[in-house]
Design an enzyme around this catalytic site. Structure first.
Site, PDB file in Angstrom:
ATOM      1  N   SER A 296       0.793  -1.232   0.000  1.00 28.23           N
ATOM      2  CA  SER A 296       0.000   0.000   0.000  1.00 28.23           C
ATOM      3  C   SER A 296       0.830   1.289   0.000  1.00 28.23           C
ATOM      4  CB  SER A 296      -0.987  -0.001   1.171  1.00 28.23           C
ATOM      5  OG  SER A 296      -0.322  -0.143   2.409  1.00 28.23           O
TER       6      SER A 296
ATOM      7  N   MET B  55      -6.166  -2.780 -21.462  1.00 25.86           N
ATOM      8  CA  MET B  55      -7.366  -2.610 -20.656  1.00 25.86           C
ATOM      9  C   MET B  55      -7.798  -3.870 -19.922  1.00 25.86           C
ATOM     10  SD  MET B  55      -9.294   0.078 -23.147  1.00 25.86           S
ATOM     11  CE  MET B  55      -8.516   1.678 -23.437  1.00 25.86           C
ATOM     12  N   ARG B  56      -7.032  -4.923 -20.061  1.00 27.14           N
ATOM     13  CA  ARG B  56      -7.203  -6.076 -19.175  1.00 27.14           C
ATOM     14  C   ARG B  56      -6.702  -5.737 -17.775  1.00 27.14           C
ATOM     15  NH1 ARG B  56      -8.060 -11.030 -21.183  1.00 27.14           N
ATOM     16  NH2 ARG B  56      -6.728 -12.016 -19.605  1.00 27.14           N
TER      17      ARG B  56
ATOM     18  N   ARG C  32      -7.128  -3.735 -14.870  1.00 28.22           N
ATOM     19  CA  ARG C  32      -8.184  -2.903 -14.288  1.00 28.22           C
ATOM     20  C   ARG C  32      -7.677  -2.141 -13.064  1.00 28.22           C
ATOM     21  NH1 ARG C  32     -10.062  -7.637 -16.093  1.00 28.22           N
ATOM     22  NH2 ARG C  32      -9.811  -8.648 -14.074  1.00 28.22           N
TER      23      ARG C  32
ATOM     24  N   ARG D 131     -16.842   3.128 -38.730  1.00 31.74           N
ATOM     25  CA  ARG D 131     -15.596   2.639 -38.132  1.00 31.74           C
ATOM     26  C   ARG D 131     -15.547   1.125 -37.982  1.00 31.74           C
ATOM     27  NH1 ARG D 131     -16.003   3.762 -31.590  1.00 31.74           N
ATOM     28  NH2 ARG D 131     -18.117   2.966 -31.318  1.00 31.74           N
TER      29      ARG D 131
ATOM     30  N   ASN E  96      -0.820   4.261 -10.355  1.00 28.09           N
ATOM     31  CA  ASN E  96       0.203   4.496  -9.340  1.00 28.09           C
ATOM     32  C   ASN E  96       1.337   3.494  -9.532  1.00 28.09           C
ATOM     33  OD1 ASN E  96      -0.412   2.036  -7.803  1.00 28.09           O
ATOM     34  ND2 ASN E  96      -2.254   3.100  -7.079  1.00 28.09           N
TER      35      ASN E  96
ATOM     36  N   ARG F 296       3.994  -7.527 -18.576  1.00 29.12           N
ATOM     37  CA  ARG F 296       4.104  -7.097 -19.963  1.00 29.12           C
ATOM     38  C   ARG F 296       5.535  -6.868 -20.430  1.00 29.12           C
ATOM     39  NH1 ARG F 296      -0.581  -8.781 -22.187  1.00 29.12           N
ATOM     40  NH2 ARG F 296      -2.358  -8.091 -20.915  1.00 29.12           N
TER      41      ARG F 296
END
Length: 232
Positions: free
Chosen positions: A56, A78-79, A81, A159, A175, A186
């Site tokens: 934290s 966007m996987r 979250r 589109r 953060n 990644r």
């Protein structure tokens, strides 16, 4: 791939004041802000928090990146979250004809099974085929898109013919704790405790984000690498 750090409120001192409040009370923020250079005690505390996964204190900061990348990269993004996203909208503006075509250095052959595979170089013929077909499909799709727009079809309908290698842009804010989680998944690194197998294109984005973040929080970055690149 383009990555810019457009706004940052992220410092190693943010970790220190958040961690020390549990024993020192309300003066920890003032003391952290007054410090001009890191001490061995500071380094030791950050390393302890990282090693023992007290996560934290790494959340009291914020980094906002501007990213330009193909849409398929954003869908992988966007996987995660654990970040906030605002992406360019194909409903409200005409999308530009900018498409991703893999370069000659892009490895094309997957060898192994899911969870334990590597990519190897393709043949020159494979590289030529990928470039030729990607360009042909992109040009055809964009011409179809333009024809519909010229006929008065709404952007949000036109589109739908555009492929996933179209470039888009977005802001992403997270953060340091969330960023470490993202980087651990990644990027492919030999010194990590948990191997990851990211798609090369999102790894190219992640590598740029990592470089920008490392300059903002060098103590935290060193501890991240020194403890196997595991998010606390």
């Amino acid at each position: 791939m383009t990555v810019e750090l457009v706004r940052s409120s992220a410092h190693d001192s943010d970790v220190l004041f958040a961690a020390r409040v549990s024993t020192q009370g309300e003066q920890t923020l003032e003391n952290a802000a007054a410090g001009t250079s890191a001490t061995d005690r500071d380094r030791g505390l950050i390393n302890y928090l990282m090693r023992d996964r007290h996560g934290s204190p790494f959340e009291h900061n914020s980094l906002t990146f501007y990213v330009q990348a193909p849409i398929f990269v954003f869908r992988e993004f966007m996987r995660h979250r654990i970040a906030s996203y605002n992406e360019e909208s194909g409903r409200y503006r005409q999308l530009g004809p900018v498409f991703y075509v893999p370069g000659a250095e892009r490895k094309l052959i997957q060898v192994g099974k899911p969870g334990a595979y590597v990519f190897e170089d393709g043949t020159p013929e494979m590289t030529e085929l990928v470039e030729e077909q990607t360009k042909a499909v992109s040009i055809h799709a964009y011409e179809s898109y333009q024809r519909m727009l010229e006929a008065g079809v709404a952007r949000e309908v036109a589109r739908i013919v555009l492929p996933l290698n179209l470039y888009s842009s977005m802001y992403v804010t997270m953060n340091a704790r969330a960023l470490m989680n993202f980087l651990s998944l990644r990027t492919k690194r030999e010194d990590t405790h948990f191997p990851s197998f990211p798609q090369r294109e999102i790894e190219m984005v992640a590598e740029q984000m990592e470089t920008l973040w490392a300059a903002e929080m060098p103590l935290t970055y060193d501890a991240f690498n020194g403890n196997g690149r595991v998010a606390p």
